[in-house]
Design an enzyme around this catalytic site. Structure first.
Site, PDB file in Angstrom:
ATOM      1  N   GLU A  78       0.844  -1.190   0.000  1.00 61.17           N
ATOM      2  CA  GLU A  78       0.000   0.000   0.000  1.00 61.17           C
ATOM      3  C   GLU A  78       0.882   1.244   0.000  1.00 61.17           C
ATOM      4  OE1 GLU A  78      -2.237   0.991   3.522  1.00 61.17           O
ATOM      5  OE2 GLU A  78      -3.472   2.430   2.417  1.00 61.17           O
ATOM      6  N   ALA A  83       4.693  12.339  -2.670  1.00 64.63           N
ATOM      7  CA  ALA A  83       4.747  13.767  -3.002  1.00 64.63           C
ATOM      8  C   ALA A  83       6.128  14.158  -3.529  1.00 64.63           C
ATOM      9  CB  ALA A  83       4.409  14.642  -1.791  1.00 64.63           C
ATOM     10  N   VAL A  90       5.500  18.442 -11.603  1.00 62.85           N
ATOM     11  CA  VAL A  90       5.172  18.427 -13.027  1.00 62.85           C
ATOM     12  C   VAL A  90       6.406  18.643 -13.914  1.00 62.85           C
ATOM     13  CG1 VAL A  90       3.283  18.964 -14.650  1.00 62.85           C
ATOM     14  CG2 VAL A  90       2.976  19.476 -12.266  1.00 62.85           C
ATOM     15  N   THR A  95       6.947  10.662 -12.058  1.00 63.92           N
ATOM     16  CA  THR A  95       6.937   9.502 -12.951  1.00 63.92           C
ATOM     17  C   THR A  95       8.191   8.653 -12.745  1.00 63.92           C
ATOM     18  OG1 THR A  95       5.637  10.715 -14.550  1.00 63.92           O
ATOM     19  CG2 THR A  95       6.845   8.821 -15.387  1.00 63.92           C
ATOM     20  N   ALA A 121      -5.110  13.810  -7.571  1.00 60.37           N
ATOM     21  CA  ALA A 121      -3.955  13.009  -8.006  1.00 60.37           C
ATOM     22  C   ALA A 121      -4.374  11.805  -8.849  1.00 60.37           C
ATOM     23  CB  ALA A 121      -3.145  12.559  -6.787  1.00 60.37           C
TER      24      ALA A 121
HETATM   25  O1  1VU Z   1       2.935  12.922 -18.653  1.00 59.51           O
HETATM   26  P1  1VU Z   1       2.039  14.106 -18.796  1.00 59.51           P
HETATM   27  O2  1VU Z   1       2.767  15.393 -18.991  1.00 59.51           O
HETATM   28  O3  1VU Z   1       0.906  13.897 -19.725  1.00 59.51           O
HETATM   29  O4  1VU Z   1       1.311  14.235 -17.344  1.00 59.51           O
HETATM   30  C1  1VU Z   1       2.060  14.474 -16.189  1.00 59.51           C
HETATM   31  C2  1VU Z   1       1.378  15.491 -15.294  1.00 59.51           C
HETATM   32  O5  1VU Z   1       0.787  16.516 -16.022  1.00 59.51           O
HETATM   33  C3  1VU Z   1       0.361  14.636 -14.607  1.00 59.51           C
HETATM   34  N1  1VU Z   1      -0.004  15.150 -13.306  1.00 59.51           N
HETATM   35  C4  1VU Z   1      -1.265  15.337 -12.959  1.00 59.51           C
HETATM   36  N2  1VU Z   1      -2.379  15.155 -13.631  1.00 59.51           N
HETATM   37  C5  1VU Z   1      -3.519  15.467 -12.968  1.00 59.51           C
HETATM   38  N3  1VU Z   1      -3.557  15.930 -11.698  1.00 59.51           N
HETATM   39  C6  1VU Z   1      -2.411  16.121 -11.014  1.00 59.51           C
HETATM   40  N4  1VU Z   1      -2.442  16.578  -9.773  1.00 59.51           N
HETATM   41  C7  1VU Z   1      -1.189  15.818 -11.644  1.00 59.51           C
HETATM   42  N5  1VU Z   1       0.104  15.885 -11.255  1.00 59.51           N
HETATM   43  C8  1VU Z   1       0.809  15.482 -12.297  1.00 59.51           C
HETATM   44  O6  1VU Z   1       0.956  13.357 -14.416  1.00 59.51           O
HETATM   45  C9  1VU Z   1       2.012  13.190 -15.364  1.00 59.51           C
HETATM   46  C10 1VU Z   1       3.294  12.941 -14.610  1.00 59.51           C
HETATM   47  O7  1VU Z   1       3.726  14.121 -14.031  1.00 59.51           O
HETATM   48  P2  1VU Z   1       5.094  14.249 -13.223  1.00 59.51           P
HETATM   49  O8  1VU Z   1       5.887  13.007 -13.314  1.00 59.51           O
HETATM   50  O9  1VU Z   1       5.789  15.498 -13.617  1.00 59.51           O
HETATM   51  O10 1VU Z   1       4.496  14.383 -11.770  1.00 59.51           O
HETATM   52  P3  1VU Z   1       5.094  15.114 -10.494  1.00 59.51           P
HETATM   53  O11 1VU Z   1       6.579  15.081 -10.492  1.00 59.51           O
HETATM   54  O12 1VU Z   1       4.441  16.423 -10.315  1.00 59.51           O
HETATM   55  O13 1VU Z   1       4.557  14.139  -9.353  1.00 59.51           O
HETATM   56  C11 1VU Z   1       3.163  13.916  -9.199  1.00 59.51           C
HETATM   57  C12 1VU Z   1       2.749  14.199  -7.745  1.00 59.51           C
HETATM   58  C13 1VU Z   1       1.253  13.914  -7.610  1.00 59.51           C
HETATM   59  C14 1VU Z   1       3.532  13.263  -6.818  1.00 59.51           C
HETATM   60  C15 1VU Z   1       3.093  15.675  -7.418  1.00 59.51           C
HETATM   61  O14 1VU Z   1       2.480  16.525  -8.328  1.00 59.51           O
HETATM   62  C16 1VU Z   1       2.738  16.081  -5.992  1.00 59.51           C
HETATM   63  O15 1VU Z   1       3.531  15.923  -5.068  1.00 59.51           O
HETATM   64  N6  1VU Z   1       1.537  16.643  -5.809  1.00 59.51           N
HETATM   65  C17 1VU Z   1       1.073  17.104  -4.499  1.00 59.51           C
HETATM   66  C18 1VU Z   1       0.883  15.974  -3.523  1.00 59.51           C
HETATM   67  C19 1VU Z   1      -0.051  14.914  -4.040  1.00 59.51           C
HETATM   68  O16 1VU Z   1      -1.072  15.215  -4.637  1.00 59.51           O
HETATM   69  N7  1VU Z   1       0.295  13.675  -3.774  1.00 59.51           N
HETATM   70  C20 1VU Z   1      -0.486  12.511  -4.103  1.00 59.51           C
HETATM   71  C21 1VU Z   1      -1.636  12.470  -3.189  1.00 59.51           C
HETATM   72  S1  1VU Z   1      -2.353  10.911  -3.007  1.00 59.51           S
HETATM   73  C22 1VU Z   1      -1.446  10.219  -1.777  1.00 59.51           C
HETATM   74  O17 1VU Z   1      -0.488  10.703  -1.278  1.00 59.51           O
HETATM   75  C23 1VU Z   1      -1.845   8.864  -1.336  1.00 59.51           C
HETATM   76  C24 1VU Z   1      -1.047   7.949  -2.107  1.00 59.51           C
END
Ligand code: 1VU
Length: 165
Positions: A78, A83, A90, A95, A121
């Site tokens: 799980e 984050a 983004v 990823t 998310a």
């Molecule tokens: O590959 P693409 O460009 O098409 O898409 C990207 C990006 O646009 C997309 N993406 C999202 N889509 C919808 N809603 C979102 N909130 C979102 N965030 C990203 O996903 C593709 C991959 O993007 P990435 O690899 O650049 O993603 P990050 O490095 O931003 O990492 C994603 C997370 C969610 C970890 C990051 O944005 C973050 O820390 N957000 C705030 C905290 C959060 O929401 N955490 C997850 C909550 S759920 C949880 O913790 C329980 C497991």
């Protein structure tokens, strides 16, 4: 250019280095998951049943991570928290983290990942191969993980032979 990036599995093993990284990761979770009670984040991150995969930039700086718990008899894990620090979201780190995590967990004989995704998310998790349809039989996971309302349960099948790296 993402600079020097490393992925490390950190547990609460009592060393100063692990403690420092887990504190940094806990602070990222607390800031990025404001709806989660802080005490709950602290409890799970430092719990000995949980492990964390941290992303470390330029040898020292924790920029994000995944906190998870394995259920070896049930062959699933799980994801409790996930984050990336605000300024680096983004940009692809989330990823890369998930791919590294799958590569790691695949070797631990884990077949499925489960997570309660925050609604905003869900899009990210879909792109990482998670589905809202749960394929595991309920007796395999129900009662093992805590029910949590306010999140959407999602599942990802971890293929034993795919190269996620
Ligand atoms: O590959 P693409 O460009 O098409 O898409 C990207 C990006 O646009 C997309 N993406 C999202 N889509 C919808 N809603 C979102 N909130 C979102 N965030 C990203 O996903 C593709 C991959 O993007 P990435 O690899 O650049 O993603 P990050 O490095 O931003 O990492 C994603 C997370 C969610 C970890 C990051 O944005 C973050 O820390 N957000 C705030 C905290 C959060 O929401 N955490 C997850 C909550 S759920 C949880 O913790 C329980 C497991």
């Amino acid at each position: 250019d993402q600079g020097l990036i490393e992925f490390k599995i950190i547990t609460n093993d009592g060393t100063h280095e692990s403690m420092k990284m887990l504190i940094d990761l806990k602070n990222i979770f607390a800031r990025q998951l404001p709806k989660m009670p802080k005490e709950y984040i602290v409890r799970l991150v430092f719990d000995r049943n949980h492990e964390s995969m941290c992303i470390i930039k330029d040898n020292t700086k924790v920029i994000g991570g995944i906190c998870y718990r394995k259920y070896p008899t049930q062959r699933f894990a799980e994801i409790a928290f996930l984050a990336i620090t605000a300024t680096l979201q983004v940009k692809g780190y989330g990823t890369r983290l998930m791919n590294k995590f799958k590569e790691h967990i695949q070797k631990q004989d884990v077949e499925y990942l489960l997570t309660y995704a925050d609604n905003y998310a869900i899009g990210y998790f879909r792109k990482q191969g998670f589905y809202q349809e749960i394929k595991m039989q309920p007796e395999r996971w129900k009662g093992f993980i805590k029910d949590y309302d306010g999140g959407t349960l999602m599942e990802c099948y971890v293929h034993s032979t795919i190269d996620y790296g």
